[in-house]
Design a protein around this motif. Structure first.
Motif, PDB file in Angstrom:
ATOM      1  N   LYS A  46       0.849  -1.176   0.000  1.00 35.96           N
ATOM      2  CA  LYS A  46       0.000   0.000   0.000  1.00 35.96           C
ATOM      3  C   LYS A  46       0.888   1.230   0.000  1.00 35.96           C
ATOM      4  O   LYS A  46       1.736   1.394   0.871  1.00 35.96           O
ATOM      5  CB  LYS A  46      -0.926  -0.003   1.219  1.00 35.96           C
ATOM      6  CG  LYS A  46      -1.998   1.050   1.152  1.00 35.96           C
ATOM      7  CD  LYS A  46      -3.082   0.799   2.185  1.00 35.96           C
ATOM      8  CE  LYS A  46      -4.231   1.755   1.972  1.00 35.96           C
ATOM      9  NZ  LYS A  46      -5.335   1.500   2.899  1.00 35.96           N
ATOM     10  N   GLN A  47       0.693   2.082  -1.002  1.00 34.24           N
ATOM     11  CA  GLN A  47       1.512   3.268  -1.209  1.00 34.24           C
ATOM     12  C   GLN A  47       0.657   4.516  -1.025  1.00 34.24           C
ATOM     13  O   GLN A  47      -0.391   4.645  -1.653  1.00 34.24           O
ATOM     14  CB  GLN A  47       2.076   3.260  -2.628  1.00 34.24           C
ATOM     15  CG  GLN A  47       2.772   4.537  -3.031  1.00 34.24           C
ATOM     16  CD  GLN A  47       2.915   4.693  -4.531  1.00 34.24           C
ATOM     17  OE1 GLN A  47       2.114   4.184  -5.301  1.00 34.24           O
ATOM     18  NE2 GLN A  47       3.932   5.400  -4.946  1.00 34.24           N
ATOM     19  N   THR A  76      -5.941  -9.438   6.936  1.00 29.24           N
ATOM     20  CA  THR A  76      -4.631  -9.678   6.346  1.00 29.24           C
ATOM     21  C   THR A  76      -3.554  -9.180   7.301  1.00 29.24           C
ATOM     22  O   THR A  76      -3.731  -8.181   7.990  1.00 29.24           O
ATOM     23  CB  THR A  76      -4.468  -8.977   4.983  1.00 29.24           C
ATOM     24  OG1 THR A  76      -4.699  -7.589   5.143  1.00 29.24           O
ATOM     25  CG2 THR A  76      -5.410  -9.540   3.948  1.00 29.24           C
ATOM     26  N   THR A  77      -2.463  -9.877   7.345  1.00 25.44           N
ATOM     27  CA  THR A  77      -1.370  -9.548   8.245  1.00 25.44           C
ATOM     28  C   THR A  77      -0.546  -8.396   7.684  1.00 25.44           C
ATOM     29  O   THR A  77      -0.157  -8.411   6.520  1.00 25.44           O
ATOM     30  CB  THR A  77      -0.464 -10.775   8.448  1.00 25.44           C
ATOM     31  OG1 THR A  77      -1.247 -11.837   8.970  1.00 25.44           O
ATOM     32  CG2 THR A  77       0.681 -10.474   9.390  1.00 25.44           C
ATOM     33  N   CYS A  78      -0.291  -7.410   8.518  1.00 21.24           N
ATOM     34  CA  CYS A  78       0.613  -6.327   8.162  1.00 21.24           C
ATOM     35  C   CYS A  78       2.006  -6.773   8.581  1.00 21.24           C
ATOM     36  O   CYS A  78       2.269  -6.965   9.762  1.00 21.24           O
ATOM     37  CB  CYS A  78       0.215  -5.039   8.873  1.00 21.24           C
ATOM     38  SG  CYS A  78       1.281  -3.655   8.470  1.00 21.24           S
ATOM     39  N   TYR A  79       2.899  -6.973   7.612  1.00 23.10           N
ATOM     40  CA  TYR A  79       4.247  -7.443   7.923  1.00 23.10           C
ATOM     41  C   TYR A  79       5.132  -6.329   8.468  1.00 23.10           C
ATOM     42  O   TYR A  79       5.798  -6.481   9.477  1.00 23.10           O
ATOM     43  CB  TYR A  79       4.899  -8.063   6.699  1.00 23.10           C
ATOM     44  CG  TYR A  79       4.210  -9.317   6.209  1.00 23.10           C
ATOM     45  CD1 TYR A  79       3.903 -10.362   7.075  1.00 23.10           C
ATOM     46  CD2 TYR A  79       3.861  -9.455   4.875  1.00 23.10           C
ATOM     47  CE1 TYR A  79       3.279 -11.515   6.617  1.00 23.10           C
ATOM     48  CE2 TYR A  79       3.246 -10.607   4.416  1.00 23.10           C
ATOM     49  CZ  TYR A  79       2.957 -11.626   5.286  1.00 23.10           C
ATOM     50  OH  TYR A  79       2.339 -12.756   4.831  1.00 23.10           O
ATOM     51  N   TYR A  80       5.165  -5.187   7.771  1.00 22.12           N
ATOM     52  CA  TYR A  80       5.989  -4.073   8.219  1.00 22.12           C
ATOM     53  C   TYR A  80       5.654  -2.819   7.432  1.00 22.12           C
ATOM     54  O   TYR A  80       4.959  -2.885   6.416  1.00 22.12           O
ATOM     55  CB  TYR A  80       7.484  -4.388   8.125  1.00 22.12           C
ATOM     56  CG  TYR A  80       7.993  -4.739   6.753  1.00 22.12           C
ATOM     57  CD1 TYR A  80       8.491  -3.756   5.898  1.00 22.12           C
ATOM     58  CD2 TYR A  80       8.017  -6.055   6.307  1.00 22.12           C
ATOM     59  CE1 TYR A  80       8.984  -4.074   4.643  1.00 22.12           C
ATOM     60  CE2 TYR A  80       8.512  -6.386   5.052  1.00 22.12           C
ATOM     61  CZ  TYR A  80       8.987  -5.389   4.229  1.00 22.12           C
ATOM     62  OH  TYR A  80       9.481  -5.704   2.991  1.00 22.12           O
ATOM     63  N   THR A  81       6.129  -1.697   7.925  1.00 19.68           N
ATOM     64  CA  THR A  81       5.993  -0.431   7.215  1.00 19.68           C
ATOM     65  C   THR A  81       7.386   0.139   6.985  1.00 19.68           C
ATOM     66  O   THR A  81       8.327  -0.170   7.721  1.00 19.68           O
ATOM     67  CB  THR A  81       5.153   0.594   8.001  1.00 19.68           C
ATOM     68  OG1 THR A  81       5.823   0.907   9.216  1.00 19.68           O
ATOM     69  CG2 THR A  81       3.764   0.062   8.296  1.00 19.68           C
ATOM     70  N   ARG A  82       7.516   0.942   5.959  1.00 19.65           N
ATOM     71  CA  ARG A  82       8.779   1.613   5.654  1.00 19.65           C
ATOM     72  C   ARG A  82       8.457   3.023   5.170  1.00 19.65           C
ATOM     73  O   ARG A  82       7.370   3.298   4.684  1.00 19.65           O
ATOM     74  CB  ARG A  82       9.546   0.888   4.534  1.00 19.65           C
ATOM     75  CG  ARG A  82      10.054  -0.480   4.885  1.00 19.65           C
ATOM     76  CD  ARG A  82      11.305  -0.380   5.756  1.00 19.65           C
ATOM     77  NE  ARG A  82      11.877  -1.668   5.978  1.00 19.65           N
ATOM     78  CZ  ARG A  82      11.562  -2.492   6.971  1.00 19.65           C
ATOM     79  NH1 ARG A  82      10.637  -2.162   7.821  1.00 19.65           N
ATOM     80  NH2 ARG A  82      12.154  -3.651   7.115  1.00 19.65           N
ATOM     81  N   LEU A  92       2.075  -5.929   3.296  1.00 20.64           N
ATOM     82  CA  LEU A  92       1.143  -6.813   3.979  1.00 20.64           C
ATOM     83  C   LEU A  92       0.880  -8.090   3.210  1.00 20.64           C
ATOM     84  O   LEU A  92       1.270  -8.237   2.056  1.00 20.64           O
ATOM     85  CB  LEU A  92      -0.172  -6.093   4.279  1.00 20.64           C
ATOM     86  CG  LEU A  92      -0.749  -5.200   3.209  1.00 20.64           C
ATOM     87  CD1 LEU A  92      -2.143  -5.615   2.836  1.00 20.64           C
ATOM     88  CD2 LEU A  92      -0.776  -3.804   3.775  1.00 20.64           C
ATOM     89  N   GLU A  93       0.229  -9.000   3.898  1.00 20.24           N
ATOM     90  CA  GLU A  93      -0.125 -10.290   3.324  1.00 20.24           C
ATOM     91  C   GLU A  93      -0.998 -10.079   2.089  1.00 20.24           C
ATOM     92  O   GLU A  93      -1.915  -9.264   2.100  1.00 20.24           O
ATOM     93  CB  GLU A  93      -0.892 -11.081   4.376  1.00 20.24           C
ATOM     94  CG  GLU A  93      -1.454 -12.390   3.921  1.00 20.24           C
ATOM     95  CD  GLU A  93      -2.305 -13.046   4.997  1.00 20.24           C
ATOM     96  OE1 GLU A  93      -2.649 -14.221   4.783  1.00 20.24           O
ATOM     97  OE2 GLU A  93      -2.627 -12.423   6.028  1.00 20.24           O
TER      98      GLU A  93
END
Length: 113
Positions: A46-47, A76-82, A92-93
């Protein structure tokens, strides 16, 4: 301007996520299908597209809530943000089950499997 480089198919993000194609867009940004190379699995990305501080803050709060929610069978699993340039990017997943609006339209949202 929030982002300095237009995203495109095949682009590499963070040295480990390859963009495959844009899946859709909404009020706060775009969602892309990508591949997390080190995990060898598809991910959704997601951008944010807005330079509006309120919208950017809302997206960051969304990401924080997603991360705090933990694992759940219907989220859905959020893996990480940057951070990339001046924007938040959420990895995310990827769930290839269609959009929420499609599920509501097709009256499948509350079907049991």
């Amino acid at each position: 301007m929030v982002h300095t480089q237009k995203w495109q198919n095949g682009m590499l993000l963070f040295d480990d996520v390859r963009l495959i194609k844009m899946l859709g867009h909404g009020g706060m940004g775009q969602v892309w299908l990508g591949k997390q190379l080190s995990w060898d699995q598809p991910v959704a990305i997601k951008q944010s597209l807005s330079s509006n501080p309120l919208k950017l803050s809302a997206l960051e709060k969304e990401a924080d809530m997603w991360l705090e929610a933990g694992l759940h069978p219907y989220i859905t699993t959020c893996y990480y943000t940057r951070r990339m340039d001046d924007q938040t990017v959420i990895i995310l997943e990827y769930a290839n089950q269609g959009s929420l609006s499609q599920w509501i339209k097709n009256e499948k949202l509350y079907e049991s499997n």
